[in-house]
Motif scaffolding. Sequence first.
Motif, PDB file in Angstrom:
ATOM      1  N   VAL A 200    -124.992 -99.042 -24.164  1.00 29.98           N
ATOM      2  CA  VAL A 200    -124.549 -97.969 -23.278  1.00 29.98           C
ATOM      3  C   VAL A 200    -124.559 -98.442 -21.821  1.00 29.98           C
ATOM      4  N   ALA A 201    -125.513 -99.277 -21.467  1.00 29.41           N
ATOM      5  CA  ALA A 201    -125.566 -99.802 -20.103  1.00 29.41           C
ATOM      6  C   ALA A 201    -124.544-100.919 -19.881  1.00 29.41           C
ATOM      7  N   ALA A 202    -124.323-101.766 -20.906  1.00 32.03           N
ATOM      8  CA  ALA A 202    -123.511-102.964 -20.725  1.00 32.03           C
ATOM      9  C   ALA A 202    -122.018-102.684 -20.769  1.00 32.03           C
ATOM     10  N   ILE A 203    -121.569-101.834 -21.688  1.00 33.22           N
ATOM     11  CA  ILE A 203    -120.126-101.639 -21.873  1.00 33.22           C
ATOM     12  C   ILE A 203    -119.458-101.082 -20.614  1.00 33.22           C
ATOM     13  N   PRO A 204    -119.970 -99.994 -20.005  1.00 35.91           N
ATOM     14  CA  PRO A 204    -119.333 -99.528 -18.757  1.00 35.91           C
ATOM     15  C   PRO A 204    -119.404-100.565 -17.642  1.00 35.91           C
ATOM     16  N   ALA A 205    -120.492-101.355 -17.606  1.00 30.29           N
ATOM     17  CA  ALA A 205    -120.624-102.360 -16.550  1.00 30.29           C
ATOM     18  C   ALA A 205    -119.546-103.429 -16.672  1.00 30.29           C
ATOM     19  N   VAL A 206    -119.265-103.872 -17.896  1.00 30.75           N
ATOM     20  CA  VAL A 206    -118.239-104.895 -18.104  1.00 30.75           C
ATOM     21  C   VAL A 206    -116.862-104.356 -17.736  1.00 30.75           C
ATOM     22  N   ILE A 207    -116.553-103.139 -18.199  1.00 34.09           N
ATOM     23  CA  ILE A 207    -115.247-102.543 -17.892  1.00 34.09           C
ATOM     24  C   ILE A 207    -115.079-102.348 -16.392  1.00 34.09           C
ATOM     25  N   ALA A 208    -116.122-101.828 -15.743  1.00 36.32           N
ATOM     26  CA  ALA A 208    -116.043-101.586 -14.299  1.00 36.32           C
ATOM     27  C   ALA A 208    -115.928-102.897 -13.531  1.00 36.32           C
ATOM     28  N   TYR A 209    -116.647-103.925 -13.963  1.00 39.62           N
ATOM     29  CA  TYR A 209    -116.577-105.219 -13.263  1.00 39.62           C
ATOM     30  C   TYR A 209    -115.165-105.792 -13.321  1.00 39.62           C
ATOM     31  N   ASN A 210    -114.539-105.756 -14.484  1.00 36.93           N
ATOM     32  CA  ASN A 210    -113.183-106.289 -14.610  1.00 36.93           C
ATOM     33  C   ASN A 210    -112.189-105.508 -13.750  1.00 36.93           C
ATOM     34  N   LYS A 211    -112.311-104.180 -13.761  1.00 33.41           N
ATOM     35  CA  LYS A 211    -111.375-103.366 -12.983  1.00 33.41           C
ATOM     36  C   LYS A 211    -111.560-103.559 -11.481  1.00 33.41           C
ATOM     37  N   PHE A 212    -112.806-103.475 -11.025  1.00 31.00           N
ATOM     38  CA  PHE A 212    -113.044-103.551  -9.594  1.00 31.00           C
ATOM     39  C   PHE A 212    -112.846-104.968  -9.055  1.00 31.00           C
ATOM     40  N   SER A 213    -113.066-105.980  -9.883  1.00 30.99           N
ATOM     41  CA  SER A 213    -112.761-107.344  -9.448  1.00 30.99           C
ATOM     42  C   SER A 213    -111.269-107.497  -9.193  1.00 30.99           C
ATOM     43  N   ALA A 214    -110.457-106.920 -10.088  1.00 31.41           N
ATOM     44  CA  ALA A 214    -109.006-106.962  -9.884  1.00 31.41           C
ATOM     45  C   ALA A 214    -108.608-106.179  -8.641  1.00 31.41           C
ATOM     46  N   ASP A 215    -109.211-105.011  -8.431  1.00 36.22           N
ATOM     47  CA  ASP A 215    -108.888-104.208  -7.240  1.00 36.22           C
ATOM     48  C   ASP A 215    -109.290-104.942  -5.963  1.00 36.22           C
ATOM     49  N   ALA A 216    -110.466-105.560  -5.966  1.00 34.90           N
ATOM     50  CA  ALA A 216    -110.910-106.309  -4.785  1.00 34.90           C
ATOM     51  C   ALA A 216    -109.974-107.484  -4.508  1.00 34.90           C
ATOM     52  N   GLY A 217    -109.502-108.142  -5.571  1.00 35.34           N
ATOM     53  CA  GLY A 217    -108.565-109.239  -5.382  1.00 35.34           C
ATOM     54  C   GLY A 217    -107.246-108.776  -4.772  1.00 35.34           C
ATOM     55  N   LYS A 218    -106.750-107.617  -5.200  1.00 33.70           N
ATOM     56  CA  LYS A 218    -105.506-107.089  -4.639  1.00 33.70           C
ATOM     57  C   LYS A 218    -105.675-106.732  -3.160  1.00 33.70           C
ATOM     58  N   LEU A 219    -106.797-106.091  -2.829  1.00 32.69           N
ATOM     59  CA  LEU A 219    -107.031-105.725  -1.433  1.00 32.69           C
ATOM     60  C   LEU A 219    -107.211-106.970  -0.561  1.00 32.69           C
ATOM     61  N   SER A 220    -107.925-107.968  -1.074  1.00 32.39           N
ATOM     62  CA  SER A 220    -108.076-109.214  -0.324  1.00 32.39           C
ATOM     63  C   SER A 220    -106.731-109.904  -0.142  1.00 32.39           C
ATOM     64  N   GLY A 221    -105.877-109.836  -1.177  1.00 27.24           N
ATOM     65  CA  GLY A 221    -104.544-110.416  -1.050  1.00 27.24           C
ATOM     66  C   GLY A 221    -103.714-109.729   0.025  1.00 27.24           C
ATOM     67  N   ARG A 222    -103.843-108.411   0.130  1.00 28.64           N
ATOM     68  CA  ARG A 222    -103.131-107.694   1.194  1.00 28.64           C
ATOM     69  C   ARG A 222    -103.626-108.126   2.572  1.00 28.64           C
ATOM     70  N   MET A 223    -104.926-108.316   2.705  1.00 25.04           N
ATOM     71  CA  MET A 223    -105.461-108.760   3.994  1.00 25.04           C
ATOM     72  C   MET A 223    -105.000-110.176   4.327  1.00 25.04           C
ATOM     73  N   GLU A 224    -104.975-111.052   3.339  1.00 29.79           N
ATOM     74  CA  GLU A 224    -104.513-112.419   3.575  1.00 29.79           C
ATOM     75  C   GLU A 224    -103.036-112.433   3.966  1.00 29.79           C
ATOM     76  N   GLY A 225    -102.228-111.611   3.284  1.00 28.23           N
ATOM     77  CA  GLY A 225    -100.811-111.537   3.634  1.00 28.23           C
ATOM     78  C   GLY A 225    -100.595-111.035   5.045  1.00 28.23           C
ATOM     79  N   PHE A 226    -101.355-110.010   5.436  1.00 34.23           N
ATOM     80  CA  PHE A 226    -101.226-109.499   6.801  1.00 34.23           C
ATOM     81  C   PHE A 226    -101.665-110.544   7.812  1.00 34.23           C
TER      82      PHE A 226
END
Length: 249
Positions: free
Chosen positions: A190-216
């Motif tokens: 119960v502790a691990a499954i949401p953590a893995v899903i959230a890590y994958n999603k938020f890592s992708a979101d952080a990468g997209k936001l960082s990419g926008r900053m690099e492009g700007f």
Amino acid sequence: MEQVGLAAATTDVSLWSLFMQAGIVVKLVMLGLIAASVWTWAIVIDKYLAYGRARRQFDKFEQVFWSGQSLEELYRTLSERNNTGLAAIFVAAMREWKKSFERGARSPIGLQMRIDRAMDVTLARESEYLSARLGSLATIGSAGPFIGLFGTVVGIMTSFQAIAGSKSTNLAVVAPGIAEALLATAIGLVAAIPAVIAYNKFSADAGKLSGRMEGFADEFSAILSRQIDEKLQPRQAAQERSRRPWVWL
């Protein structure tokens, strides 16, 4: 048979009872996993709100930046604020730009390098802020099942010790201990499954936001490069003419 049925009927196998009947080691494992689960959901809520807020700020800043407003006017508006994301990169570059011209910058290459360095430092700091606490999600996601399995192993060992002590293989004797052990594994999942899903999603979101900053940062660096050439080249040409010797014809 009647004794087995009576024992099973009088044994409370609710989750709370299983927790209270567990040994001290299994209880500590369960409490640790419950705390990790609470921490996971706190990070999930915080990141969900933070990334949504960051996307809105990025959209708003880009709309203002590309609207044709004067860079000097935009810098004066933002310089006194506590900026994040694209606005922080813009302010860092403009601050270095103004500071260098106030000191009498002469080299376009040196000025461009200082501006790029200021933007890179700000970009690294903002990217680090976006990815903060994602490592906790990765740790919980990877270690949670194994910690729960450790509690399961301890619980099963305790069950077998109870069997040896009672000299009985009656299911009523074995079942509560095994249920306690499996509860630790369930809490770990119960502790691990949401953590893995959230890590994958938020890592992708952080990468997209960082990419926008690099492009700007790249686009703004190109804009400032043209501004530098326009400002410094006439000055350099005048300095070159002033250093030439007079030739009398």
